[in-house]
Enzyme design. Structure first.
Site, PDB file in Angstrom:
ATOM      1  N   GLU A 176      12.570  -9.453   1.644  1.00 10.74           N
ATOM      2  CA  GLU A 176      11.773  -8.306   2.102  1.00 10.74           C
ATOM      3  C   GLU A 176      12.604  -7.040   1.926  1.00 10.74           C
ATOM      4  O   GLU A 176      13.752  -6.992   2.375  1.00 10.74           O
ATOM      5  CB  GLU A 176      11.426  -8.533   3.584  1.00 10.74           C
ATOM      6  CG  GLU A 176      10.612  -7.410   4.212  1.00 10.74           C
ATOM      7  CD  GLU A 176      10.331  -7.681   5.698  1.00 10.74           C
ATOM      8  OE1 GLU A 176      10.370  -8.867   6.138  1.00 10.74           O
ATOM      9  OE2 GLU A 176      10.105  -6.699   6.417  1.00 10.74           O
ATOM     10  N   ASN A 217       8.102  -5.475  -1.077  1.00  7.03           N
ATOM     11  CA  ASN A 217       8.018  -4.395  -0.107  1.00  7.03           C
ATOM     12  C   ASN A 217       6.556  -4.370   0.323  1.00  7.03           C
ATOM     13  O   ASN A 217       5.705  -3.874  -0.420  1.00  7.03           O
ATOM     14  CB  ASN A 217       8.438  -3.055  -0.717  1.00  7.03           C
ATOM     15  CG  ASN A 217       8.407  -1.950   0.327  1.00  7.03           C
ATOM     16  OD1 ASN A 217       7.803  -2.104   1.393  1.00  7.03           O
ATOM     17  ND2 ASN A 217       9.043  -0.831   0.027  1.00  7.03           N
ATOM     18  N   ARG A 266      13.122   4.540  12.642  1.00 10.11           N
ATOM     19  CA  ARG A 266      11.875   5.307  12.624  1.00 10.11           C
ATOM     20  C   ARG A 266      11.042   4.981  13.864  1.00 10.11           C
ATOM     21  O   ARG A 266      11.593   4.663  14.907  1.00 10.11           O
ATOM     22  CB  ARG A 266      11.132   5.015  11.301  1.00 10.11           C
ATOM     23  CG  ARG A 266      11.994   5.396  10.067  1.00 10.11           C
ATOM     24  CD  ARG A 266      11.267   5.150   8.776  1.00 10.11           C
ATOM     25  NE  ARG A 266      10.110   6.029   8.662  1.00 10.11           N
ATOM     26  CZ  ARG A 266       9.151   5.881   7.726  1.00 10.11           C
ATOM     27  NH1 ARG A 266       9.272   4.892   6.829  1.00 10.11           N
ATOM     28  NH2 ARG A 266       8.125   6.696   7.672  1.00 10.11           N
ATOM     29  N   ARG A 285       5.628  12.311  -2.591  1.00 12.72           N
ATOM     30  CA  ARG A 285       5.544  12.898  -1.251  1.00 12.72           C
ATOM     31  C   ARG A 285       6.719  12.393  -0.413  1.00 12.72           C
ATOM     32  O   ARG A 285       7.292  11.350  -0.709  1.00 12.72           O
ATOM     33  CB  ARG A 285       4.245  12.474  -0.534  1.00 12.72           C
ATOM     34  CG  ARG A 285       2.977  12.997  -1.148  1.00 12.72           C
ATOM     35  CD  ARG A 285       1.772  12.564  -0.323  1.00 12.72           C
ATOM     36  NE  ARG A 285       1.627  11.125  -0.267  1.00 12.72           N
ATOM     37  CZ  ARG A 285       1.463  10.400   0.845  1.00 12.72           C
ATOM     38  NH1 ARG A 285       1.445  10.987   2.017  1.00 12.72           N
ATOM     39  NH2 ARG A 285       1.343   9.100   0.788  1.00 12.72           N
ATOM     40  N   TYR A 341      11.547   8.776   1.349  1.00 16.02           N
ATOM     41  CA  TYR A 341      11.386   7.741   0.322  1.00 16.02           C
ATOM     42  C   TYR A 341      12.078   8.063  -1.008  1.00 16.02           C
ATOM     43  O   TYR A 341      12.021   7.253  -1.937  1.00 16.02           O
ATOM     44  CB  TYR A 341       9.896   7.476   0.087  1.00 16.02           C
ATOM     45  CG  TYR A 341       9.194   6.931   1.315  1.00 16.02           C
ATOM     46  CD1 TYR A 341       9.467   5.646   1.764  1.00 16.02           C
ATOM     47  CD2 TYR A 341       8.275   7.695   2.026  1.00 16.02           C
ATOM     48  CE1 TYR A 341       8.845   5.135   2.885  1.00 16.02           C
ATOM     49  CE2 TYR A 341       7.642   7.195   3.150  1.00 16.02           C
ATOM     50  CZ  TYR A 341       7.930   5.920   3.575  1.00 16.02           C
ATOM     51  OH  TYR A 341       7.315   5.407   4.683  1.00 16.02           O
ATOM     52  N   ALA A 364       3.061  -0.837   4.745  1.00 17.92           N
ATOM     53  CA  ALA A 364       2.600  -0.887   6.135  1.00 17.92           C
ATOM     54  C   ALA A 364       2.083  -2.275   6.541  1.00 17.92           C
ATOM     55  O   ALA A 364       2.020  -2.587   7.740  1.00 17.92           O
ATOM     56  CB  ALA A 364       1.519   0.171   6.349  1.00 17.92           C
ATOM     57  N   PRO A 369       0.793  -1.232   0.000  1.00 18.37           N
ATOM     58  CA  PRO A 369       0.000   0.000   0.000  1.00 18.37           C
ATOM     59  C   PRO A 369       0.824   1.281   0.000  1.00 18.37           C
ATOM     60  O   PRO A 369       1.844   1.377   0.669  1.00 18.37           O
ATOM     61  CB  PRO A 369      -0.822  -0.116   1.293  1.00 18.37           C
ATOM     62  CG  PRO A 369      -0.141  -1.147   2.116  1.00 18.37           C
ATOM     63  CD  PRO A 369       0.523  -2.078   1.162  1.00 18.37           C
ATOM     64  N   ASN A 370       0.314   2.219  -0.766  1.00 14.68           N
ATOM     65  CA  ASN A 370       0.832   3.592  -0.902  1.00 14.68           C
ATOM     66  C   ASN A 370       2.110   3.684  -1.723  1.00 14.68           C
ATOM     67  O   ASN A 370       2.531   4.781  -2.075  1.00 14.68           O
ATOM     68  CB  ASN A 370       1.041   4.253   0.481  1.00 14.68           C
ATOM     69  CG  ASN A 370      -0.252   4.404   1.220  1.00 14.68           C
ATOM     70  OD1 ASN A 370      -1.208   4.973   0.695  1.00 14.68           O
ATOM     71  ND2 ASN A 370      -0.332   3.869   2.429  1.00 14.68           N
ATOM     72  N   HIS A 402      12.713  -2.720   2.204  1.00 12.60           N
ATOM     73  CA  HIS A 402      12.134  -1.439   2.624  1.00 12.60           C
ATOM     74  C   HIS A 402      13.028  -0.320   2.133  1.00 12.60           C
ATOM     75  O   HIS A 402      14.263  -0.395   2.269  1.00 12.60           O
ATOM     76  CB  HIS A 402      12.001  -1.362   4.151  1.00 12.60           C
ATOM     77  CG  HIS A 402      11.103  -2.415   4.694  1.00 12.60           C
ATOM     78  ND1 HIS A 402       9.740  -2.356   4.542  1.00 12.60           N
ATOM     79  CD2 HIS A 402      11.381  -3.587   5.287  1.00 12.60           C
ATOM     80  CE1 HIS A 402       9.217  -3.447   5.060  1.00 12.60           C
ATOM     81  NE2 HIS A 402      10.179  -4.220   5.521  1.00 12.60           N
TER      82      HIS A 402
END
Ligand code: CA2
Length: 146
Positions: free
Chosen positions: A98, A74, A107, A17, A22, A77, A9-10, A100
């Protein structure tokens, strides 16, 4: 199909953004680079992005049917929330890396736990879009060995 690259997602809005977290690379850039890298190594590759947990579960089930040999994911969330995606990986038994973009350990506390990492062959976090390149390089090596 040799390799499937999944983004959660996203991540479809990457590059638009929060560039300080990112970066400015778009998902289309990442996917195109992954396809070029895999194809240059003689591997077939497919990409998939979804904002919906069940669609990612369904895609993993289909991957088993298609004979996908490695997944690069990836999970966005869903990394921190999804027992369903964890169970899907356990069920299909396809090895995966995996990835990221950000360093999840630098974070918020809730990003430090992943429901997937202990099932993954390995985890790359904090290397920006280059993490996908590193993951694909690893996968190419593994599949060439096989
Ligand atoms: O660092 C990563 O790659 C993450 O998987 C990205 C997820 C986040 O929930 C994970 O903890 C770490 C969020 C993706 C959000 O995507 C955005 C895209 C453009 C702008 C802002 C966020």
């Amino acid at each position: 199909m040799d390799v499937l690259v999944i983004n959660g997602p996203n991540l479809n809005t990457l590059g638009t953004r929060e560039p300080e977290i990112y970066g400015t690379t778009t998902l289309a850039d990442i996917e195109a680079a992954a396809v070029a890298q895999a194809e240059a190594a003689g591997l077939s590759v497919s990409t998939f992005q979804s904002n919906h947990e069940g669609e990612i579960v369904d895609r993993l089930h289909a991957a088993r049917t298609e004979g996908v040999r490695f997944v690069i994911i990836n999970p966005g969330a869903f990394t921190h929330t999804s027992v369903a995606i964890r169970d899907a990986f356990a069920a299909v038994a396809i090895p995966f890396v995996e990835v990221h973009i950000s360093n999840v350990h630098a974070r918020e506390e809730f990003r430090k736990h992943s429901y997937l990492s202990d099932l993954a062959v390995g985890v790359l976090t904090g290397f920006g879009a280059y993490g996908y390149t590193m993951a694909m390089d690893f996968v190419i090596g593994r599949l060439e060995e096989a």
